[in-house]
Motif scaffolding. Structure first.
Motif, PDB file in Angstrom:
ATOM      1  N   GLU A  12      32.002  32.094  46.106  1.00  0.00           N
ATOM      2  CA  GLU A  12      32.089  33.200  46.793  1.00  0.00           C
ATOM      3  C   GLU A  12      32.765  34.442  46.081  1.00  0.00           C
ATOM      4  O   GLU A  12      32.729  35.509  46.373  1.00  0.00           O
ATOM      5  CB  GLU A  12      33.014  33.022  47.934  1.00  0.00           C
ATOM      6  N   ILE A  13      33.414  33.991  44.926  1.00  0.00           N
ATOM      7  CA  ILE A  13      34.098  34.950  44.143  1.00  0.00           C
ATOM      8  C   ILE A  13      33.177  35.001  42.822  1.00  0.00           C
ATOM      9  O   ILE A  13      33.295  36.260  41.889  1.00  0.00           O
ATOM     10  CB  ILE A  13      35.442  34.731  43.838  1.00  0.00           C
ATOM     11  N   ALA A  14      32.150  34.239  42.397  1.00  0.00           N
ATOM     12  CA  ALA A  14      31.652  34.287  41.172  1.00  0.00           C
ATOM     13  C   ALA A  14      30.865  35.443  40.948  1.00  0.00           C
ATOM     14  O   ALA A  14      30.822  35.971  39.742  1.00  0.00           O
ATOM     15  CB  ALA A  14      30.703  33.076  41.187  1.00  0.00           C
ATOM     16  N   PRO A  15      30.112  36.117  41.905  1.00  0.00           N
ATOM     17  CA  PRO A  15      29.495  37.320  41.775  1.00  0.00           C
ATOM     18  C   PRO A  15      30.382  38.390  41.514  1.00  0.00           C
ATOM     19  O   PRO A  15      29.887  39.556  40.814  1.00  0.00           O
ATOM     20  CB  PRO A  15      28.639  37.616  43.123  1.00  0.00           C
ATOM     21  N   ILE A  16      31.538  38.219  42.018  1.00  0.00           N
ATOM     22  CA  ILE A  16      32.536  39.483  41.665  1.00  0.00           C
ATOM     23  C   ILE A  16      32.843  39.405  40.108  1.00  0.00           C
ATOM     24  O   ILE A  16      33.095  40.404  39.288  1.00  0.00           O
ATOM     25  CB  ILE A  16      33.663  39.490  42.658  1.00  0.00           C
ATOM     26  N   LEU A  17      33.397  37.968  39.892  1.00  0.00           N
ATOM     27  CA  LEU A  17      33.717  38.080  38.228  1.00  0.00           C
ATOM     28  C   LEU A  17      32.453  38.467  37.456  1.00  0.00           C
ATOM     29  O   LEU A  17      32.812  38.665  36.422  1.00  0.00           O
ATOM     30  CB  LEU A  17      34.132  36.575  38.208  1.00  0.00           C
ATOM     31  N   LYS A  18      31.262  37.811  37.787  1.00  0.00           N
ATOM     32  CA  LYS A  18      30.117  38.171  37.111  1.00  0.00           C
ATOM     33  C   LYS A  18      30.325  39.773  36.794  1.00  0.00           C
ATOM     34  O   LYS A  18      29.782  40.084  35.678  1.00  0.00           O
ATOM     35  CB  LYS A  18      28.934  37.729  37.535  1.00  0.00           C
ATOM     36  N   LYS A  19      30.305  40.589  37.931  1.00  0.00           N
ATOM     37  CA  LYS A  19      30.035  42.044  37.895  1.00  0.00           C
ATOM     38  C   LYS A  19      31.361  42.532  37.023  1.00  0.00           C
ATOM     39  O   LYS A  19      31.143  43.552  36.164  1.00  0.00           O
ATOM     40  CB  LYS A  19      30.296  42.515  39.262  1.00  0.00           C
ATOM     41  N   LEU A  20      32.489  41.928  37.077  1.00  0.00           N
ATOM     42  CA  LEU A  20      33.541  42.781  36.278  1.00  0.00           C
ATOM     43  C   LEU A  20      33.450  42.270  34.745  1.00  0.00           C
ATOM     44  O   LEU A  20      33.785  43.130  34.006  1.00  0.00           O
ATOM     45  CB  LEU A  20      34.903  42.002  36.789  1.00  0.00           C
ATOM     46  N   GLY A  21      33.100  41.096  34.410  1.00  0.00           N
ATOM     47  CA  GLY A  21      32.916  40.509  33.064  1.00  0.00           C
ATOM     48  C   GLY A  21      34.072  40.382  32.354  1.00  0.00           C
ATOM     49  O   GLY A  21      34.230  39.095  31.982  1.00  0.00           O
ATOM     50  N   ASN A  22      35.011  41.286  32.425  1.00  0.00           N
ATOM     51  CA  ASN A  22      36.109  41.073  31.517  1.00  0.00           C
ATOM     52  C   ASN A  22      37.417  40.957  32.490  1.00  0.00           C
ATOM     53  O   ASN A  22      37.903  41.893  33.442  1.00  0.00           O
ATOM     54  CB  ASN A  22      36.387  42.566  30.937  1.00  0.00           C
ATOM     55  N   TYR A  23      38.152  39.824  32.314  1.00  0.00           N
ATOM     56  CA  TYR A  23      39.456  39.562  33.311  1.00  0.00           C
ATOM     57  C   TYR A  23      40.119  38.578  32.582  1.00  0.00           C
ATOM     58  O   TYR A  23      39.774  38.006  31.696  1.00  0.00           O
ATOM     59  CB  TYR A  23      38.883  39.003  34.514  1.00  0.00           C
ATOM     60  N   THR A  24      41.554  38.766  33.189  1.00  0.00           N
ATOM     61  CA  THR A  24      42.281  37.538  32.487  1.00  0.00           C
ATOM     62  C   THR A  24      42.656  36.614  33.541  1.00  0.00           C
ATOM     63  O   THR A  24      42.343  36.799  34.671  1.00  0.00           O
ATOM     64  CB  THR A  24      43.745  38.060  31.956  1.00  0.00           C
ATOM     65  N   THR A  25      43.226  35.542  33.107  1.00  0.00           N
ATOM     66  CA  THR A  25      43.354  34.325  33.975  1.00  0.00           C
ATOM     67  C   THR A  25      44.588  33.863  34.094  1.00  0.00           C
ATOM     68  O   THR A  25      45.131  33.386  32.870  1.00  0.00           O
ATOM     69  CB  THR A  25      42.167  33.042  33.668  1.00  0.00           C
TER      70      THR A  25
END
Ligand code: ADE
Length: 234
Positions: A12-25
């Motif tokens: 459910e969040i994979a498409p959002i993370l894919k769109k953002l590309g750059n993020y910290t965890t």
């Protein structure tokens, strides 16, 4: 402003993370929280794991630890209303816990003292979703969502939930997120794309359509974020 985007499952969040590309965890409370800057605004994204307890923990964490000021939920649901088909989008107007039952004490289903049967979602975000739907040329239904710690794959249970709560769709996290956001005064928006009809074929349908329906919902939620930012800039 910091916008939380939440799902229950990785899909459910994979498409959002894919769109953002750059993020910290960041790991916190046995979960992962992803932070990104999107068009100049801070986002925090996470999937909670399935059910009311985990979604309560994640929504609370996003608000209290990550300082989210509004919360958008993206995910899939089982349809109750016959007008909702696989892939269709539903925006929750209000939400209820269908498995909350102290009727033995004379209370209605979904109610505990000092609580309420329904929690209403933020009206201004629902209004914005109508504009987003128009922009995208999509039909989005509004309706009541019922939540419980149960994957419903049973016509009888589904119909009971429909008639008891007037619910149009059911899932396993929305109402708990709603209770948290309401208590902490954080405006929230719950969007779901239909993955199944909560009937005897539900588990097969869910497996077949989880990913595509999750993408439908995630794309819409990101357009909601765009719209919120547009309005904020004006
Ligand atoms: N989420 C998607 N389909 C569901 C179902 N049938 N029951 C509970 N949650 C769901």
């Amino acid at each position: 402003m910091k916008i939380a985007i939440m799902g229950a499952m990785p899909e459910e969040i994979a498409p959002i993370l894919k769109k953002l590309g750059n993020y910290t965890t960041t790991e916190y409370a046995k979960n992962k929280y992803y932070e990104a800057s999107y068009k100049g605004v801070d986002l925090v994204i996470a999937y909670s794991k399935i059910g009311k307890v985990f979604s309560t923990l994640t929504a609370t964490t996003m608000i209290e630890h990550f300082s989210a000021t509004q919360l958008l939920f993206s995910g899939v649901a089982g349809a109750i209303s016959p007008s909702l088909k696989v892939g269709d989008l539903i925006v929750a107007t209000k939400l209820s816990q269908h498995d909350l039952d102290i009727t033995a004490f004379g209370h209605p289903f979904g109610f505990v003292p000092e609580g309420a049967v329904f929690v209403e979602a933020d009206k201004s975000m629902i209004e914005l979703s109508k504009e987003v739907a128009l922009d995208m040329g999509k039909i989005v239904q509004e309706g009541i969502i019922a939540t419980g710690d149960q994957f419903v794959a049973n016509e009888e249970r589904k119909n009971w939930i429909g008639s008891t709560f007037g619910a149009d769709a059911l899932e396993m996290e929305g109402a708990s997120v709603a209770v948290v956001c309401d208590a902490l005064n954080v405006p929230f928006f719950i969007l779901r794309a239909i993955s199944d009809a909560a009937d005897m074929d539900a588990s097969f349908s869910f497996d077949a359509f989880l990913e595509t329906s999750a993408v439908e919902s995630a794309e819409f939620v990101m357009k909601m974020v765009d719209k919120i930012l547009d309005k904020n800039a004006k």
